[in-house]
Every structure is written in structure tokens, then in C-alpha cells.
Design a protein around this motif. Structure first.
Motif, PDB file in Angstrom:
ATOM      1  N   HIS A  85      -5.421 -13.173  17.684  1.00  0.00           N
ATOM      2  CA  HIS A  85      -4.256 -12.711  18.639  1.00  0.00           C
ATOM      3  C   HIS A  85      -4.137 -13.625  19.642  1.00  0.00           C
ATOM      4  O   HIS A  85      -2.987 -13.528  20.475  1.00  0.00           O
ATOM      5  CB  HIS A  85      -4.568 -11.237  19.486  1.00  0.00           C
ATOM      6  CG  HIS A  85      -4.981 -10.228  18.228  1.00  0.00           C
ATOM      7  ND1 HIS A  85      -6.587 -10.057  18.425  1.00  0.00           N
ATOM      8  CD2 HIS A  85      -4.573  -9.508  17.675  1.00  0.00           C
ATOM      9  CE1 HIS A  85      -6.588  -8.940  17.553  1.00  0.00           C
ATOM     10  NE2 HIS A  85      -5.456  -8.400  16.863  1.00  0.00           N
ATOM     11  N   HIS A 111       4.586   1.079   1.685  1.00  0.00           N
ATOM     12  CA  HIS A 111       4.424   0.234   2.688  1.00  0.00           C
ATOM     13  C   HIS A 111       3.935  -1.237   2.304  1.00  0.00           C
ATOM     14  O   HIS A 111       2.865  -1.556   1.610  1.00  0.00           O
ATOM     15  CB  HIS A 111       3.176   0.676   3.995  1.00  0.00           C
ATOM     16  CG  HIS A 111       3.141  -0.060   4.953  1.00  0.00           C
ATOM     17  ND1 HIS A 111       1.952   0.046   5.788  1.00  0.00           N
ATOM     18  CD2 HIS A 111       3.992  -1.059   5.570  1.00  0.00           C
ATOM     19  CE1 HIS A 111       2.383  -0.749   6.934  1.00  0.00           C
ATOM     20  NE2 HIS A 111       3.283  -1.429   6.715  1.00  0.00           N
ATOM     21  N   TYR A 125       1.041  -1.198   0.000  1.00  0.00           N
ATOM     22  CA  TYR A 125      -0.012   0.037   0.008  1.00  0.00           C
ATOM     23  C   TYR A 125       0.969   1.272   0.174  1.00  0.00           C
ATOM     24  O   TYR A 125       1.566   1.580   1.077  1.00  0.00           O
ATOM     25  CB  TYR A 125      -0.892   0.027   1.171  1.00  0.00           C
ATOM     26  CG  TYR A 125      -2.145  -0.917   1.143  1.00  0.00           C
ATOM     27  CD1 TYR A 125      -3.040  -0.684   0.083  1.00  0.00           C
ATOM     28  CD2 TYR A 125      -2.269  -2.063   2.245  1.00  0.00           C
ATOM     29  CE1 TYR A 125      -4.327  -1.474   0.311  1.00  0.00           C
ATOM     30  CE2 TYR A 125      -3.310  -2.612   2.257  1.00  0.00           C
ATOM     31  CZ  TYR A 125      -4.322  -2.616   1.250  1.00  0.00           C
ATOM     32  OH  TYR A 125      -5.534  -3.273   1.360  1.00  0.00           O
ATOM     33  N   GLU A 134     -10.732 -13.825  13.136  1.00  0.00           N
ATOM     34  CA  GLU A 134     -10.942 -13.636  14.547  1.00  0.00           C
ATOM     35  C   GLU A 134     -12.522 -14.062  15.081  1.00  0.00           C
ATOM     36  O   GLU A 134     -13.173 -13.378  15.363  1.00  0.00           O
ATOM     37  CB  GLU A 134     -10.568 -12.361  15.030  1.00  0.00           C
ATOM     38  CG  GLU A 134      -9.157 -11.782  14.288  1.00  0.00           C
ATOM     39  CD  GLU A 134      -8.934 -10.538  15.321  1.00  0.00           C
ATOM     40  OE1 GLU A 134      -8.910 -10.622  16.678  1.00  0.00           O
ATOM     41  OE2 GLU A 134      -8.033 -10.018  14.885  1.00  0.00           O
ATOM     42  N   PRO A 153       0.565  -9.881  15.670  1.00  0.00           N
ATOM     43  CA  PRO A 153      -0.123  -8.874  16.516  1.00  0.00           C
ATOM     44  C   PRO A 153      -0.838  -7.865  15.539  1.00  0.00           C
ATOM     45  O   PRO A 153      -1.074  -8.117  14.549  1.00  0.00           O
ATOM     46  CB  PRO A 153       1.225  -8.007  16.915  1.00  0.00           C
ATOM     47  CG  PRO A 153       2.232  -8.711  15.942  1.00  0.00           C
ATOM     48  CD  PRO A 153       1.974  -9.840  15.587  1.00  0.00           C
ATOM     49  N   ASN A 154      -1.543  -6.874  16.022  1.00  0.00           N
ATOM     50  CA  ASN A 154      -2.462  -5.964  15.205  1.00  0.00           C
ATOM     51  C   ASN A 154      -1.607  -5.304  14.040  1.00  0.00           C
ATOM     52  O   ASN A 154      -0.500  -5.010  14.410  1.00  0.00           O
ATOM     53  CB  ASN A 154      -2.640  -4.903  16.146  1.00  0.00           C
ATOM     54  CG  ASN A 154      -3.955  -5.191  17.003  1.00  0.00           C
ATOM     55  OD1 ASN A 154      -3.747  -4.695  18.381  1.00  0.00           O
ATOM     56  ND2 ASN A 154      -4.913  -5.611  16.781  1.00  0.00           N
ATOM     57  N   GLY A 155      -2.193  -5.469  12.884  1.00  0.00           N
ATOM     58  CA  GLY A 155      -1.440  -4.869  11.925  1.00  0.00           C
ATOM     59  C   GLY A 155      -0.492  -5.585  11.052  1.00  0.00           C
ATOM     60  O   GLY A 155       0.297  -5.259  10.267  1.00  0.00           O
ATOM     61  N   ALA A 156      -0.245  -6.726  11.658  1.00  0.00           N
ATOM     62  CA  ALA A 156       0.733  -7.880  10.940  1.00  0.00           C
ATOM     63  C   ALA A 156       0.355  -8.118   9.480  1.00  0.00           C
ATOM     64  O   ALA A 156       1.391  -8.651   8.828  1.00  0.00           O
ATOM     65  CB  ALA A 156       0.717  -9.152  11.869  1.00  0.00           C
ATOM     66  N   GLY A 157      -0.755  -8.107   9.321  1.00  0.00           N
ATOM     67  CA  GLY A 157      -1.220  -8.471   7.882  1.00  0.00           C
ATOM     68  C   GLY A 157      -2.242  -9.753   7.642  1.00  0.00           C
ATOM     69  O   GLY A 157      -2.485 -10.277   6.689  1.00  0.00           O
ATOM     70  N   LYS A 158      -2.771 -10.201   9.076  1.00  0.00           N
ATOM     71  CA  LYS A 158      -3.575 -11.314   8.867  1.00  0.00           C
ATOM     72  C   LYS A 158      -4.765 -10.941   8.139  1.00  0.00           C
ATOM     73  O   LYS A 158      -5.218 -11.755   7.096  1.00  0.00           O
ATOM     74  CB  LYS A 158      -3.969 -11.701  10.286  1.00  0.00           C
ATOM     75  CG  LYS A 158      -3.016 -11.807  11.405  1.00  0.00           C
ATOM     76  CD  LYS A 158      -3.606 -12.134  12.803  1.00  0.00           C
ATOM     77  CE  LYS A 158      -4.274 -10.879  13.325  1.00  0.00           C
ATOM     78  NZ  LYS A 158      -3.302  -9.914  13.721  1.00  0.00           N
ATOM     79  N   THR A 159      -5.594 -10.129   8.250  1.00  0.00           N
ATOM     80  CA  THR A 159      -6.849  -9.713   7.679  1.00  0.00           C
ATOM     81  C   THR A 159      -6.293  -9.600   6.070  1.00  0.00           C
ATOM     82  O   THR A 159      -7.245 -10.121   4.884  1.00  0.00           O
ATOM     83  CB  THR A 159      -7.444  -8.386   7.844  1.00  0.00           C
ATOM     84  OG1 THR A 159      -8.040  -8.654   9.275  1.00  0.00           O
ATOM     85  CG2 THR A 159      -8.824  -8.366   7.218  1.00  0.00           C
ATOM     86  N   THR A 160      -5.334  -8.944   5.717  1.00  0.00           N
ATOM     87  CA  THR A 160      -4.852  -8.826   4.170  1.00  0.00           C
ATOM     88  C   THR A 160      -4.668  -9.981   3.435  1.00  0.00           C
ATOM     89  O   THR A 160      -4.947 -10.270   2.220  1.00  0.00           O
ATOM     90  CB  THR A 160      -3.602  -7.760   4.257  1.00  0.00           C
ATOM     91  OG1 THR A 160      -3.931  -6.661   4.969  1.00  0.00           O
ATOM     92  CG2 THR A 160      -3.458  -7.541   2.832  1.00  0.00           C
ATOM     93  N   VAL A 162       2.918  -4.432   3.005  1.00  0.00           N
ATOM     94  CA  VAL A 162       1.794  -4.915   4.267  1.00  0.00           C
ATOM     95  C   VAL A 162       2.053  -6.419   4.127  1.00  0.00           C
ATOM     96  O   VAL A 162       2.041  -6.972   5.490  1.00  0.00           O
ATOM     97  CB  VAL A 162       0.573  -4.347   3.750  1.00  0.00           C
ATOM     98  CG1 VAL A 162      -0.279  -5.153   4.726  1.00  0.00           C
ATOM     99  CG2 VAL A 162       0.377  -3.053   3.817  1.00  0.00           C
TER     100      VAL A 162
END
Ligand SMILES: Nc1ncnc2c1ncn2[C@@H]1O[C@H](COP(=O)(O)OP(=O)(O)OP(=O)(O)O)[C@@H](O)[C@H]1O
Ligand SMILES: [Mg+2]
Length: 306
Positions: free
Chosen positions: A193, A19, A16, A160, A40-47, A21
């Protein structure tokens, strides 16, 4: 091959702006396997999940389902994924049951028995005839999961799924996920998480940090290895280490000056028999339990980016 490569994520990178990701993410999932994506948050799981189910199309690298690239948007390919990523869009004015019937229909499932079965296994009968607009968070999440498995996908992707649910419901969802994987041979990818939760459901855990896979742990393997690692409390750790090494057992001292040994070929009884003939005394022995949690923390620290 074959089964090994049921779903293959091959060198996927997502940028992005400037960045990165996701950077060169590669892993694969077998048919009927449950894998966990932890980070952790922002690691890229959802992506990653969005890429797998086709919600993000602009990425480099490839995703193959049974050898077919998911970029080839054939009709069959589209039906192969079921997912709950972010809030599913239900009709608030319709009841849960009406929503499920509607989604079943558009995903090509005309069989009402299928819907009833899923409702039963997920134990969500209680609120099926209530309007979705009046659902609690937990109810929404559970009907989301029901909707995702309708239409019999090959791969179920749940971002999640147990976030904010009470422990009883988490248990039901856990059972349900095992059920769909084993009975329906669906490959399941779950993110969280909370490692302990993933640990109880998955065969494999993928640790991700800042868009990179930092570790892939097979929990089956982990269990067998853990079963052979013992901690010995002794006043003479160096001599015990010597002794064990002479018997081709790898051993070392830990921070507390205990001896940690991987017994592998030996039983603990066998070791004690051997020790009887020596003058080394051992005060206490116990199995080492390195929880995945600890390993996770270590892995994340080791990979701290400058
Ligand atoms: N549309 C977007 N535009 C720009 N950056 C984005 C976009 N979507 C996600 N990102 C960035 O990508 C990174 C990974 O986000 P992602 O949602 O995949 O993380 P995550 O592991 O799911 O985190 P969480 O545990 O908080 O859900 C984050 O740095 C995020 O800010
Ligand atoms: Mg996320």
C-alpha cells in the motif's frame, strides 16, 4: 517479443459469487524486472499474485511464463515460481537453517552454498540457529523471502514483503530484491500500500483499484519527463505562456497562477537567454516535482466508481 513477454498476464478475470474481484487484468514483466502492484485494501493484489503462482486455478484468461501457459502443470512450470503470500508454513520446532535446508531439498536445490549465500546477502545469520517458533514477525518475513528464492525461481512474488518491518530491515530487503533481479535475473512482483517503498525498488508500478488496472507507470520514463517540467513564477503568466507557445513549448497556468512548462528540447539557460530579449520578468523558477504519491491519489480519485 521474447524478453518482453517473459511473464504475461493476459486478460485475467476472477469472480467470487457475483463479485468481480479482477476484471480483464493484463500486464507483462521482463526477465530481471521488478514491478510493483499498488492499490488499496481489497483491490485484488493478493488475488492476482495467487493466480500467478498457481494458488488459485479457477479464473478466466491466461498467464504465460516464457510463452507457456501456467495451466499446463508440467514439472518445469511448477519450479518457476517462488513466493511469499501470507504466512509461509515453516516448522516451528526446527531452526531457521534446518527449515531452509528442508525447503531447499524439496524444491530441488541440494547445494548448501546456495543457502549460505542467500543467508549472507539477506543478512539473517543472527537468527538462523534459533527455532522458527520463537521468531519475531520480521524474522519470519525475512526467512520467508530466503525460502522463496531457494530453488532459483524465474519469478519471485512477494505480497507486502516489508509490512511491519523496521526501516533498517526494509533497506536490506530492498537491496536484496535488487540483487536477485539484477544478478539472478529473477522477475520480481511486489505488492504494497506504501507507494514510496515501491517507488524505490521498482522499474514499473501497476496501480490497481477494485480489480482493474487503472494506470501503469514506468518510473524511468517518469523520471525523464519530470526532469523537463519547470514552474515559473511571474506577474504576467499569460504573456509568458504566449511567449513559450511561440517557441513551441507547451505551457499552462496552475492553480497558483504560476506557469508550468515542459521544456523538452530547451535548457533552462536557453529559455532565460530568450527571455532576456523580451520584457517578461520571471521572479522564480523551479523544477516541478509531482511525486508518484500525488499521481496515485489523482488516479485513484479519477477512477472513483459510481
Ligand atoms: N476466498 C474469497 N472468497 C470471496 N471473496 C474473496 C476471497 N478472497 C478474496 N476475496 C475478495 O476479493 C477482493 C480482493 O481481495 P485481495 O485479497 O486480492 O485484495 P488485496 O488488494 O490483496 O487487499 P489487501 O491490501 O487488503 O491485502 C476483496 O474484495 C476480497 O474480499
Ligand atoms: Mg493482499
Amino acid at each position: 517479443m521474447g524478453n518482453e513477454e517473459f511473464l504475461k498476464i493476459d486478460n485475467v478475470t476472477k469472480v467470487y459469487g457475483k463479485h468481480n474481484v479482477l476484471s480483464n487484468v493484463t500486464f507483462s514483466i521482463n526477465e530481471g524486472e521488478v514491478i510493483g502492484l499498488v492499490g488499496p485494501n481489497g483491490a485484488g493484489k493478493t488475488t492476482i499474485m495467487k493466480i500467478i503462482v498457481g494458488l488459485i486455478r479457477d479464473y478466466s484468461g491466461n498467464v504465460y511464463l516464457q510463452g507457456r501457459n501456467i495451466r499446463d502443470k508440467t514439472k518445469e512450470n511448477r519450479k518457476n515460481f517462488g513466493c511469499v503470500i501470507e504466512a509461509p508454513g515453516f516448522y516451528p520446532g526446527l531452526t531457521g537453517y534446518e527449515n531452509l535446508k528442508y525447503f531447499a531439498k524439496i524444491s530441488g536445490c541440494e547445494d548448501e552454498k546456495e543457502i549460505d549465500d542467500i543467508i549472507k546477502v539477506l543478512k539473517i545469520e543472527d537468527f538462523m540457529h534459533k527455532k522458527v517458533g520463537k521468531y519475531s514477525l520480521g524474522m519470519k518475513q525475512r526467512i520467508g523471502i530466503a525460502q522463496a528464492v531457494l530453488g532459483k525461481p524465474d519469478v519471485l512474488v512477494l505480497d507486502e514483503p516489508t509490512n511491519g518491518l523496521d526501516p533498517n530491515v526494509v533497506l536490506e530487503i530492498r537491496k536484496f530484491i535488487k540483487y536477485v533481479a539484477q544478478e539472478k535475473k529473477i522477475a520480481v512482483i511486489i505488492s504494497s500500500h506504501i507507494l514510496s517503498e515501491i517507488e524505490s525498488m521498482c522499474e514499473k508500478v501497476i496501480f490497481i483499484k477494485e480489480g482493474q488496472i487503472v494506470d501503469i507507470v514506468s518510473l524511468e520514463q517518469e523520471k525523464t519527463v519530470q526532469n523537463t517540467i519547470f514552474v515559473f513564477k511571474t506577474k504576467t503568466p499569460d504573456r509568458l505562456i504566449e511567449f513559450l507557445k511561440r517557441n513551441e513549448i507547451t505551457a499552462q497556468k496552475d492553480e497558483a497562477c504560476n506557469v508550468v512548462a515542459n521544456l523538452e528540447k530547451y535548457s533552462i539557460k536557453g529559455i532565460f537567454k530568450m527571455l532576456e530579449d523580451s520584457d517578461i520578468s520571471v521572479e522564480e523558477v523551479y523544477k516541478q516535482k509531482q511525486s508518484l504519491e500525488k499521481r496515485f491519489m489523482q488516479t485513484m480519485e479519477e477512477n472513483e466508481v459510481e
